[in-house]
Every structure is written in C-alpha cells, then in structure tokens.
Design an enzyme around this catalytic site. Structure first.
Site: not given
Lengths: 480, 480
Positions: B203-205, B207-208, B227, B264
């Site tokens: 997912g998104s940076v 969110g990560g 990722e 991605c």
C-alpha cells in the site's frame, strides 16, 4: 577515550558513506585478506590487549586470552565464508517465455547494505566489541563500520580500534572503511545519521527499545539488529534429576557463575522437579564472585536480585561473600509454579550477573504452566534421561528460543555454519543470527539484474561463473 | 463484506495461533498439496472470479484473466519451492573439538514464524490480495494467515476467501490455517494482536509508516514487510534516444499507462536528454484512460498531478479525456534538472496512476545531479546503446533499486527463483523480496539444535537426510 562530538560523527559517517561505494566493488578475496590482516595484528599484540582488558574488566587473563583467540578465529572464519561464496546467494534464471508470466533473464545477488553502526557490548571486550562479530561480518560483506565503543573498557577499545585502523590502511582498504566513536550522544547521532544503513546492538532490552524508537523516527527506517535480554530456560526432567542430579548441580553452577554470570546465554531460570537432587547439591557449588564489569552492572544485579527476594513465596541461597571489597555473591532463588504464575514480571525479568531462579514443578501439568509463562530467549536447554520420550517437550521449547540444547549448558557459543544466536523477543528482534556464518546476511540486500549484458554483471552472476562459487541456476543448486 | 469487530478478530487470531503449532509439524509435501488444491479451485472458478473482479475494479477481463493465472501459477511455484527444500537452509556442523571455541553437534533449520497478517493491495485483486503472493508464501512455510481484505474489491475478496477456506478444509488443513477480516479497525486490531508474528503490507508509504509506528508500540515488536511507494526511474542515454527514441516513446507510454498506471512498478520518472526523440514522439501514444480502482485513488491522482503542474518550470502534456464520465486522462510532466533540484519533494513524490515525469538533462553532470536526488525504488531501468560503456551509470543506479533492468520496462514482474521485488526505502523497508521464490524467507526464523538425538530432530536435519534436500554439511553444500 574522549567523547565524540556531533561534528566528528558527521565527518566519520560521511567518510564511511564515501568508502561504501568503493567497498561495494572490492573482490571477496581482497576483503578476506583485510580480515586476516586484522586477525594477525590482534594476535601479535595479544599480551598487551589482554592485560589492558583485564585491568578494565576484571575478567581475568585466561578468559580474556580465550576470548581474543575466539575473536581472531571469527575474523578468519568470515574470510573463509566470503571466499566460499554461497553468502552471495547468486541465482540465475535464464529466460523462459513460456512461464506465467514470462521470465526474462534474471540474476540475483546479495550486495552490501552500506555503512553499519555497531554498538559494542560491555561483557565481551573483544568478541562483541570493536573487532567483534558484528564488525567482522559487516566488513566481510563490504560494509564500512562505525563502532560506538562501550565505556566499560575504553582503553581496550582505543588500542583495538588503532590496530584495526592500521591493519586496514596497510592492507589498502579505503579511508572510511572503519572508525570508532565514543560517548552516549555519539551513539544517538550515529543512529540518526542518514548515512548509516543498519544498526547492530548488543545490550539491554531497555537500550535496544530506545534505539528502535529512535530508528522509527528517522525519515528512512533502517534495519536494527538487537541482541538484548535472555533468560535461557533449562528444563530438568524428573528422570534426569534422579540419574544425574549431582552432576547437573555442578554443571548449572559452573554455567550460571561463569564470567560472574555476565553472559547473554547464562541459564537464568531452571525448571526442576520438586525436592530435586539438583537443588540439594547446588549450594556447595556456589562461590564468591569477583567484581562485576561496571558499577552500573553491579547496581543492576543488586536491584534485580532484591526484586526477586522481595517476592513472597521465594527462598534464596547465596555463596559466601568475596573478601574483595568490590566482589559480589552468587545467588539462587527458589520458588514454585503457583508463585511464578502470580509474579511473572518480577520473577522473569533477566537479572544480569551470577543469579539463577529454580522453579519447582510437581508434575507435567505444572511444568507446562511454567513453560507457558516464559518469554523468548536465545537458548533453551533440556536435560532428560536417554530413554524418555521428549517429543512433546521439544515442541513446547522450540517456539521459545533460537537454539535448543540437549544436555550441556548454553554458555559457550560456537562460531560455525550452523550456529544460531538469536531468538524471539525480548532476546533479539530479528530472524537472523549475530554469531556464525549467516550473521553476514544482516548486512546484505538483494539486487536482481534483468537482461543485463554479461560485462556489467557482478562477477558472481556472469554466465561462466568466474568466481567458481555455488549458485542456483534455473532452480537447481550447482556447486562448482 | 461486513466489517469485522474486535471480538471476531481476537477469535480469529487465537484460532490461527492454535493452528500454528499444528502447521509447524506438517510435512512440506502436505502444504504443497494444499497450495495446489487452492490453485486448482481458483482456476476452476476463474470465469466467475474474473467477472466479479472486473465489476469491482474495471481492470477488464483480459488483464484479470492473466492476473488470476499468475496467482495460481504462483501458488504452484511456492509448492515446488518447498518441495525442493533449499528454503529450509538446512545446515549441519558435526562436532569439532579442535575449533576455537569447540563446535558441538549443531544443526540449523528455518522454521515458520507463526501467524501472519497480510494486508491486501487495491491494484491486484488476485495476485496481491486474498490468495496472493504474501498469503501463498506464508502458508507455504507453515504459517497461518489472516488477510485484511482491501475495500476496493469486497466481493472478489469474499469469494476468494471462501474458495481458499474450502480448499484448505477439504485438504485436511487445521481450522485456523486461513481467515479473512474486513475493515480499517480490524486491520489495526490484527497488527496489535499478540498472536500475530509478522505483518505483510502492500500500500501507500503513509499507510506503511502508520503500521510501522503501531508495531513499534507493541510490547513485542514483530517484522513488518512493507511494499510501499516507488518511482522506478528510467535513464535514457543520448545514444539510446538517437537510435531508438520512437520505440522508447511507444514502450514508455505502454508501460506507464498499463492498468491505468496503477502498478507499483510503473515508470514514474524518466531522465531523458534535452530535445529527445522520445519526448517528441510521446504525445501520440497517450490514450484516454478508463476509471481508476477507487474514488480515493482517483482523487489522489488528481491531487498529485496538480501538485506537479503547479511547480514553476514544469510543462504538461496529456491525453484526450475519456468519454466515460468517470474515466481519466494520462498525463506527462516535463521539466529540467535545475527545476527538479529546487522542487525535489513536490516532483518526486509518487503520483499513483497514468502519470510520468520527464526530466531533461543536458550532459552527464546534470544526469548525475538528477540521479543524486532520486529516492529508493523497486526498479531502475537503463536504456543505452549496445556499444556504450555504462559501468559508471550502473554503479550509480544500483544503490537506488532492488531490480535493475537493461532495456525493457519495469511493469511485469516475473515469479521465479531470481526475482527481487523490494528496494531501498521508501519502496520497501526490508532486505527481502515479496515476489519470487525467496519471498518465503520473510516468514521463517532460524532454530539450531545442539547435540540433539536424531529422533527429536526435524526431518530436514536428520543425519540420513530422509527428505533428500540440499543441505550444507560441515561447510560444504551437498545436493542429493
């Protein structure tokens, strides 16, 4: 040893970052030569190093002589490991247009991660310090190293760092390949620095957690390899106690008092049958202890053992006190499973030093309860009788540790291909080992080359296998 | 798909934890059979699955049919990987009393880490979702899986989860081996739950990072495999542009618009010579785009491309608008190195969708500056002319990515032994891959057995090698 100031740390890391690009292009045989040169120089000055370390740590000449030999053997082993070449995990897939999805020419290899910050340990002034396993494994794979010295042995650190620096210079390693910094703040500056790509730390759970939080606050998180606290549970079955109780008492006493109990693999909790021979025989093996590594560690030992002593339902035995004014006593606490269950936090926090806790269990059900309360450890040890069926016990112990011992004692960590020194939290936070051949994997990252001309590939991946290393080609392991 | 409530999540994770001990004792051939059963059941219901997924994602039948085929091929490949056995890294050191320090009988193997939480991706409703690579690789090595479904394709998720659950049940897998939860809060409950031993997230940076912080707050930190975002830089040399500019324009357009740019591995920044044929030819390859995966993703695309458009020194070109009311346009931004240098944050934040940024460089010095501004990516691609010496460029690109392509385009990720899908932050936070054979290593932890009787050893470590797998014995790789 003067404390490093932030400006110095910044210069040092910038220099390491510049060296990083050069190190990434060195050949394995070159770095192997560096490691052997460092080992040779340390061996040549063994007498001086051991004498200084003994003055600073009181760990005594025989132990320190052995530890330095272990340290230089370890440097040479990592040289062997990189020359063997499997550590690169070289993998080649030739094109396969029929696959779903189609496979191009893909070649994967492990590359150095970049500059590594190593935090030296208090309790191994050689083997887990300036030229210890973390430094050796990072240099082996081509990562520059900046070590933060432990304040418990500053002169040992200074002299070792000098020897490492000179050996590397004489071997032709780039400036910036290795450096040492000193002081608490310098350690934090290292962890914060954008140029540092991984951190290896040996120390307390609290110290490790603080660094984890610090790393989480970086704009770019980096891997943290913490070797933290460990209880190293030992299980003694009733049959083992009946057959070998006296020997087990002697073995346990030797292990938990070794090096004044200042080992990460010290057996800190022992599950014994009620009314065990081991417990009866143990008192006569307790010995007065020399001084601990630092006054902070001695204070922690007093606080920890007092915390346990204060729990209702705990009995204590201890050795005589050393005549030495700064010596200490060995201590053994004894309790039962019911007490353990209601005082888990107080009783199962590691007491670093010559202390262990005997937990008496009445039957398998109680043993099972005790096992269910244990946190993760580096090791777990089982003493059973040769005829016993221990399969169920092994299944219980396996999730608790990284190394399972059948007989013997967990102190003493061999440096070999199959070693695993790392276990579930709070012993470590990683799925890697900090001792043994695969310790290098902590400082590598994979890179795949797709449809690359042979000439630009790293040697490990060229079609003709010029390094003659083991590789996986189209799924099949091939040893040259 | 109803949102899971905390009580349900707790029940599910407890069930996974109970299954974990059973899964750890299953044979590789058993779990391989489970994976193949899941693949077979998904293939058998391909028509229905693809139809539902197309209704939910608008990714179209051909792409979704291909993606499902990739997903089931991936399940079967992980079955092959575990049957081959190298993934266990079985290593045996026979005793060596002469070593420094002495080596006991030590045998090391990788064991399942325990229940894994998988966060499904929006953009691959099959291959990175309920039965995708994270789920397949965790199940392969014996870890129970709890997937948090992505809200972008709820019915696809429900039906897939049903198929996986039924296949596992029919194959005899323990209850708790697999489960799905839904909803934002359920995801957080998963990450917080003591029973979860690792988290895989696509997912998104942002969110990560939120999950990393959440994990850091657990009493026991666990591995997080994120990722996240990736720019996937492409470098086109002047010679390549002169020789192949028109083809490169067509190739770039196909790659960055593939799947509405929702990959991605989409090439998000392209370094081109000033006045390039590629730039001149590009407009005619831009096409109106169908609707994006979710309205949130469409909003993000608008915000991101507007942010870039707002930078002084940036020009834009775009495709026609789709007649479809919820369709969108492809967009290309163009700028120079000087502008990039003073607007790095605005220009180099990933714009997820059919967008790419051309950065025009005048000479090698400017190219070098542009490269120095790039963050880490999953991939980096070099287009050069066959005769050029690109060694220096390759050294510049290597630290930027996990996969280096020589020609071709980064979209399309083969599933094979040598694949690497992972790169420096912010593309991922790990030293592992999430695609390809070694993806399984994320969910394994090493355990060493010291002086263990043969009977209690895992089959992989028994002296006679009953599994006939590749092992390292006394330092030497041995393939049976």
């Amino acid at each position: 040893m003067n404390e490093s100031i932030p400006r110095e740390v910044d210069d040092i890391v910038r220099s390491a970052a510049a060296a990083s690009a050069l190190l990434a292009r060195t050949e394995d045989i070159t770095r192997a030569m560096w490691l052997r040169a460092i080992a040779g120089s340390l061996d040549a000055r063994s007498g001086e190093l051991v004498r200084i370390a003994d003055e600073e740590t009181a760990l005594r000449i025989p132990r320190l002589t052995g530890e330095l030999a272990r340290t230089t053997a370890q440097l040479r082993q990592f040289a062997d490991v990189i020359e063997e070449g499997s550590y690169l995990e070289a993998t080649i897939d030739h094109p396969n247009p029929a696959a779903t999805p189609p496979v191009p020419d893909l070649r994967r290899v492990l590359r150095p991660i970049g500059p590594v910050a190593v935090f030296a340990a208090s309790n191994f002034p050689f083997a887990f310090s300036i030229a210890g396993g973390d430094t050796a494994s990072a240099l082996a794979v081509g990562c520059p190293v900046v070590v933060k010295a432990h304040p418990g042995h500053p002169r040992t650190s200074d002299v070792t760092a000098q020897i490492v620096t000179e050996s590397l210079r004489e071997s032709g390693a780039p400036e910036g390949t290795f450096a040492m910094v000193s002081g608490f703040d310098a350690g934090l500056s290292l962890v914060d620095h954008a140029g540092i790509r991984a951190v290896a730390f040996t120390g307390s759970v609290r110290g490790g957690r603080a660094l984890i939080d610090r790393i989480a606050a970086r704009p770019e998180p980096i891997p943290f390899y913490g070797e933290l606290g460990s209880l190293n549970p030992v299980v003694v079955t009733a049959a083992a106690d009946a057959e070998q109780g006296a020997d087990l008492a002697a073995g346990l006493a030797a292990s938990f008092q070794l090096g004044v109990g200042q080992f990460c693999t010290k057996p800190g909790v022992v599950l014994v049958p009620h009314d065990s021979a081991l417990e009866r025989e143990l008192p006569r093996h307790l010995a007065a202890q020399q001084r601990m590594l630092t006054s902070g560690i001695a204070d922690g030992f007093t606080t920890g053992s007092e915390r346990v002593r204060g729990v209702s339902g705990v009995e204590m035995m201890s050795s005589a006190t050393s005549g030495d004014s700064d010596g200490t006593s060995s201590m053994v606490a004894m309790t039962d499973v019911a007490t353990l269950r209601v005082n888990t936090d107080s009783l199962l926090e590691e007491v670093f030093g010559p202390f262990t806790l005997l937990v008496r269990y009445r039957d398998e059900a109680e043993l099972d309860v005790a096992l269910s309360l244990l946190p993760g450890s580096l090791t777990a040890t089982l003493h059973s009788s040769p005829g016993e069926d221990v399969a169920a016990l092994v299944h219980r112990l396996e999730p608790l540790a990284g190394r399972l011992l059948f007989g013997g004692w967990p102190t003493g960590v061999a440096v070999s291909w199959a070693q695993q020194h790392g276990g579930p939290w709070p012993s470590t936070n990683t799925q890697f080992t900090s001792v043994g051949a695969t310790a290098v994997r902590r400082f590598q990252r994979p890179v795949a080359f797709q449809d690359a001309p042979d000439a630009v590939l790293p040697a490990a991946l060229r079609e003709e296998n010029p390094l003659r290393i083991p590789r996986r080609v189209d799924g099949v392991p091939i040893t040259p």
